[in-house]
Motif scaffolding. Structure first.
Motif, PDB file in Angstrom:
ATOM      1  N   ILE A 227       1.158  -1.113  -0.004  1.00  0.00           N
ATOM      2  CA  ILE A 227      -0.021  -0.153  -0.276  1.00  0.00           C
ATOM      3  C   ILE A 227       1.030   1.407  -0.598  1.00  0.00           C
ATOM      4  N   ALA A 228       2.340   0.782   0.661  1.00  0.00           N
ATOM      5  CA  ALA A 228       3.365   2.483   0.828  1.00  0.00           C
ATOM      6  C   ALA A 228       3.571   2.957  -1.003  1.00  0.00           C
ATOM      7  N   ASN A 229       4.343   1.946  -2.069  1.00  0.00           N
ATOM      8  CA  ASN A 229       4.278   1.782  -2.701  1.00  0.00           C
ATOM      9  C   ASN A 229       3.180   2.234  -3.688  1.00  0.00           C
ATOM     10  N   ILE A 230       2.236   2.148  -3.790  1.00  0.00           N
ATOM     11  CA  ILE A 230       0.884   2.863  -3.875  1.00  0.00           C
ATOM     12  C   ILE A 230       0.352   4.114  -4.051  1.00  0.00           C
ATOM     13  N   CYS A 231       0.876   4.472  -2.684  1.00  0.00           N
ATOM     14  CA  CYS A 231       1.506   5.668  -2.337  1.00  0.00           C
ATOM     15  C   CYS A 231       1.887   6.818  -2.450  1.00  0.00           C
ATOM     16  N   GLU A 232       3.257   6.006  -2.885  1.00  0.00           N
ATOM     17  CA  GLU A 232       4.103   6.917  -3.400  1.00  0.00           C
ATOM     18  C   GLU A 232       3.821   7.495  -5.079  1.00  0.00           C
ATOM     19  N   ASN A 233       3.322   6.108  -5.212  1.00  0.00           N
ATOM     20  CA  ASN A 233       2.852   6.176  -7.325  1.00  0.00           C
ATOM     21  C   ASN A 233       1.767   7.130  -6.938  1.00  0.00           C
ATOM     22  N   ILE A 234       0.638   7.567  -6.845  1.00  0.00           N
ATOM     23  CA  ILE A 234      -0.967   7.872  -6.943  1.00  0.00           C
ATOM     24  C   ILE A 234      -0.258   9.585  -5.533  1.00  0.00           C
ATOM     25  N   GLY A 235       0.144  10.301  -5.370  1.00  0.00           N
ATOM     26  CA  GLY A 235       1.017  10.800  -4.256  1.00  0.00           C
ATOM     27  C   GLY A 235      -0.296  11.351  -2.953  1.00  0.00           C
ATOM     28  N   ALA A 236      -0.660  10.280  -2.359  1.00  0.00           N
ATOM     29  CA  ALA A 236      -0.912   9.814  -0.922  1.00  0.00           C
ATOM     30  C   ALA A 236       0.098   9.716   0.127  1.00  0.00           C
ATOM     31  N   ASP A 237       0.100   9.646   1.474  1.00  0.00           N
ATOM     32  CA  ASP A 237       0.431   9.323   2.292  1.00  0.00           C
ATOM     33  C   ASP A 237       0.548   7.960   3.105  1.00  0.00           C
ATOM     34  N   ILE A 238       1.341   7.275   3.417  1.00  0.00           N
ATOM     35  CA  ILE A 238       1.283   5.780   4.290  1.00  0.00           C
ATOM     36  C   ILE A 238       1.757   6.886   6.150  1.00  0.00           C
ATOM     37  N   ASN A 239       1.856   7.499   5.967  1.00  0.00           N
ATOM     38  CA  ASN A 239       1.682   7.461   7.357  1.00  0.00           C
ATOM     39  C   ASN A 239       0.459   8.015   7.450  1.00  0.00           C
ATOM     40  N   LYS A 240      -0.534   8.023   6.868  1.00  0.00           N
ATOM     41  CA  LYS A 240      -1.631   9.201   7.501  1.00  0.00           C
ATOM     42  C   LYS A 240      -2.676   8.453   6.795  1.00  0.00           C
ATOM     43  N   VAL A 241      -2.431   7.230   5.698  1.00  0.00           N
ATOM     44  CA  VAL A 241      -3.020   6.380   5.724  1.00  0.00           C
ATOM     45  C   VAL A 241      -3.594   5.226   6.526  1.00  0.00           C
ATOM     46  N   ARG A 242      -1.956   5.228   7.451  1.00  0.00           N
ATOM     47  CA  ARG A 242      -1.962   4.171   8.614  1.00  0.00           C
ATOM     48  C   ARG A 242      -2.591   4.888   9.677  1.00  0.00           C
ATOM     49  N   LEU A 243      -3.023   6.165   9.690  1.00  0.00           N
ATOM     50  CA  LEU A 243      -4.233   6.819  11.620  1.00  0.00           C
ATOM     51  C   LEU A 243      -5.692   5.725  10.737  1.00  0.00           C
ATOM     52  N   GLY A 244      -5.666   6.500   9.531  1.00  0.00           N
ATOM     53  CA  GLY A 244      -6.830   6.378   9.360  1.00  0.00           C
ATOM     54  C   GLY A 244      -7.074   4.642   8.845  1.00  0.00           C
ATOM     55  N   VAL A 245      -6.417   4.128   8.982  1.00  0.00           N
ATOM     56  CA  VAL A 245      -6.946   2.769   8.895  1.00  0.00           C
ATOM     57  C   VAL A 245      -6.718   2.133   9.957  1.00  0.00           C
ATOM     58  N   GLY A 246      -6.014   1.967  10.942  1.00  0.00           N
ATOM     59  CA  GLY A 246      -5.452   1.847  11.974  1.00  0.00           C
ATOM     60  C   GLY A 246      -6.544   2.265  13.580  1.00  0.00           C
ATOM     61  N   SER A 247      -7.443   2.884  12.804  1.00  0.00           N
ATOM     62  CA  SER A 247      -8.630   3.854  14.282  1.00  0.00           C
ATOM     63  C   SER A 247      -9.553   2.936  14.193  1.00  0.00           C
ATOM     64  N   ASP A 248      -9.628   1.831  13.006  1.00  0.00           N
ATOM     65  CA  ASP A 248     -10.461   0.648  13.056  1.00  0.00           C
ATOM     66  C   ASP A 248     -10.622  -0.241  14.140  1.00  0.00           C
ATOM     67  N   THR A 249     -11.585  -0.594  14.963  1.00  0.00           N
ATOM     68  CA  THR A 249     -10.893  -1.463  16.093  1.00  0.00           C
ATOM     69  C   THR A 249     -10.638  -2.660  15.578  1.00  0.00           C
ATOM     70  N   ARG A 250     -10.829  -3.297  14.643  1.00  0.00           N
ATOM     71  CA  ARG A 250     -11.325  -4.545  13.719  1.00  0.00           C
ATOM     72  C   ARG A 250     -10.196  -4.401  13.122  1.00  0.00           C
ATOM     73  N   ILE A 251      -9.247  -4.062  13.013  1.00  0.00           N
ATOM     74  CA  ILE A 251      -7.545  -3.414  12.468  1.00  0.00           C
ATOM     75  C   ILE A 251      -7.172  -2.939  13.501  1.00  0.00           C
ATOM     76  N   GLY A 252      -6.794  -2.427  13.768  1.00  0.00           N
ATOM     77  CA  GLY A 252      -5.327  -1.931  14.978  1.00  0.00           C
ATOM     78  C   GLY A 252      -4.738  -1.282  14.316  1.00  0.00           C
ATOM     79  N   TYR A 253      -3.534  -1.163  14.788  1.00  0.00           N
ATOM     80  CA  TYR A 253      -2.417  -0.313  14.125  1.00  0.00           C
ATOM     81  C   TYR A 253      -0.804  -0.957  14.595  1.00  0.00           C
ATOM     82  N   ARG A 254      -1.137  -2.215  15.102  1.00  0.00           N
ATOM     83  CA  ARG A 254       0.164  -3.127  15.339  1.00  0.00           C
ATOM     84  C   ARG A 254       0.712  -3.786  13.433  1.00  0.00           C
ATOM     85  N   PHE A 255       1.453  -3.833  13.387  1.00  0.00           N
ATOM     86  CA  PHE A 255       2.477  -4.202  12.498  1.00  0.00           C
ATOM     87  C   PHE A 255       1.898  -3.310  11.301  1.00  0.00           C
TER      88      PHE A 255
END
Length: 440
Positions: A227-255
């Motif tokens: 996903i990070a490599n895709i982000c880099e190619n389309i101009g998104a920021d994986i650090n911000k994407v991680r926060l958005g995804v990890g905030s889902d309690t079904r997923i969490g932030y670890r790993f």
């Protein structure tokens, strides 16, 4: 209890030391006489926080004994742990030769009823084979000692292995004999007194649980790197994407951290072994194959970024490397991304200066006689007259460095960050050219 632990690597030494720490009498056995003699002198061959302290304490108290004599170790032992290595064989399967040799030796030497606990990471069905091997040797000796086979996979994280042993997330016991299960529960009771963390199942399911746990974590890492490599190619920021995804309690932030790939003794080996297990059973595990392939490519991401910035010919350039071990908290460099990065840069003509707080000795052995790499004991001196800094391992001491000092040492204010440790906006403000993974 009287316990024997066969194997004094990461798993065996930590297990033996921690069992002795709570009052058990433990014999740690290994065929490597040099290693055993070093341990008797208080020389610990691996780095783990708190390990040296408890090894020395319990060795001096004579509750932890090191020996190459398995017969001595098994004398009056109630429980014997098999904790020898199961490295990857040439075909990708787990090499079980050491495990099977130990099983044969146990059958030849055991002098009383015994619980044999498999701590090594082994493929499904190994417990059955170990039982056959031990029983065959007892038949040869014409003795009728009783023994039970238990699968008790370890879930230690290198860097926090002692803590994980003393306060485990869970203790999996693969066994169907009620009496044996109760004995193992008593052994582990000091570690889980605050709440019940025992999970009891059959041997084969316990063997499978270890591989699946590591494969799941490896999958999360490779997924986020992709996903990070895709982000880099389309101009998104994986650090911000991680926060958005990890905030889902079904997923969490670890790993969910993007980086330059996973390494170590477990994830690469266990993912490959699980792939082979599936193939031998007639199933093609495509997801696991993709995880493996993605990780191999990810280890080259930093090299590719350096190539994009400086070109294919790095002759005359020197790069300062921070971090050599595959993760912080350990000196283990097995399958470490740092090796791929260093070799990749040297192949293009670069010189390397490297620093790691714990892995220098191992790194010097790996790169011995290589004139293109020099090792240092100070992270800032490592950077003197370097063309850029490359951060590979996220040790705590790298989290908030003195950027003024870095700027003074480097020839150019350029940082390649393989673990996304720093704040890109802040570094840009102080005129650093800063390259992360998963963001432009």
């Amino acid at each position: 209890m009287n316990i024997t632990v066969i194997g004094t690597g990461y798993v065996g030494l930590v297990a033996g030391a921690c069992f002795s720490e709570v009052g058990n009498n433990v014999y740690c056995v290994d065929v490597d006489e040099k290693k055993i003699n070093s341990l008797k002198k208080g020389i610990i061959h691996i780095y783990e926080e708190h390990l040296e302290k408890i090894v020395l304490k319990n060795y001096n108290n004579k509750q932890l004994i090191f020996t190459v004599d398995l017969e001595e170790g098994l004398f009056n032992s109630e429980i014997c742990f098999i904790a020898v290595g199961t490295p990857m064989a040439e075909d990708g399967c787990a090499d079980l030769s050491a495990v099977f040799q130990v099983a044969k030796n146990i059958g030849e030497l055991m002098d009383n009823d015994l619980i044999v606990v498999i701590k090594s990471t082994v493929p499904v069905g190994t417990g059955d084979k170990i039982k056959e091997i031990i029983q065959k040797e007892l038949y040869k000796r014409k003795v009728d000692y009783k023994f039970e086979i238990v699968s008790n996979p370890e879930f230690l994280k290198e860097g926090t292995a002692v803590k994980d042993s003393m306060r485990p997330d869970r203790v999996i016991i693969g066994c169907e004999d009620e009496k044996t299960i109760n004995i193992i529960k008593i052994l582990y009771a000091p570690y889980v007194k605050n709440r019940d963390r025992f999970i009891v199942m059959d041997v084969r399911s316990a063997e499978m649980s270890k591989y699946v746990s590591n494969a799941m974590l490896a999958t999360r890492i490779s997924f986020m790197n992709e996903i990070a490599n895709i982000c880099e190619n389309i101009g998104a920021d994986i650090n911000k994407v991680r926060l958005g995804v990890g905030s889902d309690t079904r997923i969490g932030y670890r790993f969910l951290y993007a980086g330059c790939g996973y390494g170590g003794s477990c994830f690469p080996k266990d993912v490959t072994a699980l792939i082979k297990t599936g193939e031998h059973a007639g199933y093609i595990p495509n997801i696991l194959k993709s995880v493996q392939e993605t990780n191999k490519k990810q280890k080259k991401v930093i090299v590719n970024k350096v190539k994009e910035r400086f070109g294919n010919d790095l002759s005359g350039l020197t790069f300062g490397i921070w971090g050599l071990s595959f993760k912080p908290g350990t000196n283990d460099m097995r399958e470490a991304p740092s090796s791929i990065i260093i070799n990749g840069l040297i192949d293009m003509g670069a010189k390397i200066k490297a620093y790691d707080p714990k892995a220098r000795e191992i790194a010097e052995n790996i790169f011995q006689n290589n004139e293109n790499i020099e090792f240092f004991n100070d992270k800032y001196e490592t950077l003197s007259r370097c063309d850029s800094l490359i951060l590979v391992t996220e040790w705590n001491e790298f989290r908030s460095p003195d950027f003024d000092n870095i700027s003074e040492k480097l020839k150019n204010n350029i940082i390649f960050d393989g673990r996304n440790q720093f704040d890109k906006e802040e570094l840009n403000k102080i005129d650093f050219e800063y390259y992360q993974i998963g963001t432009k």
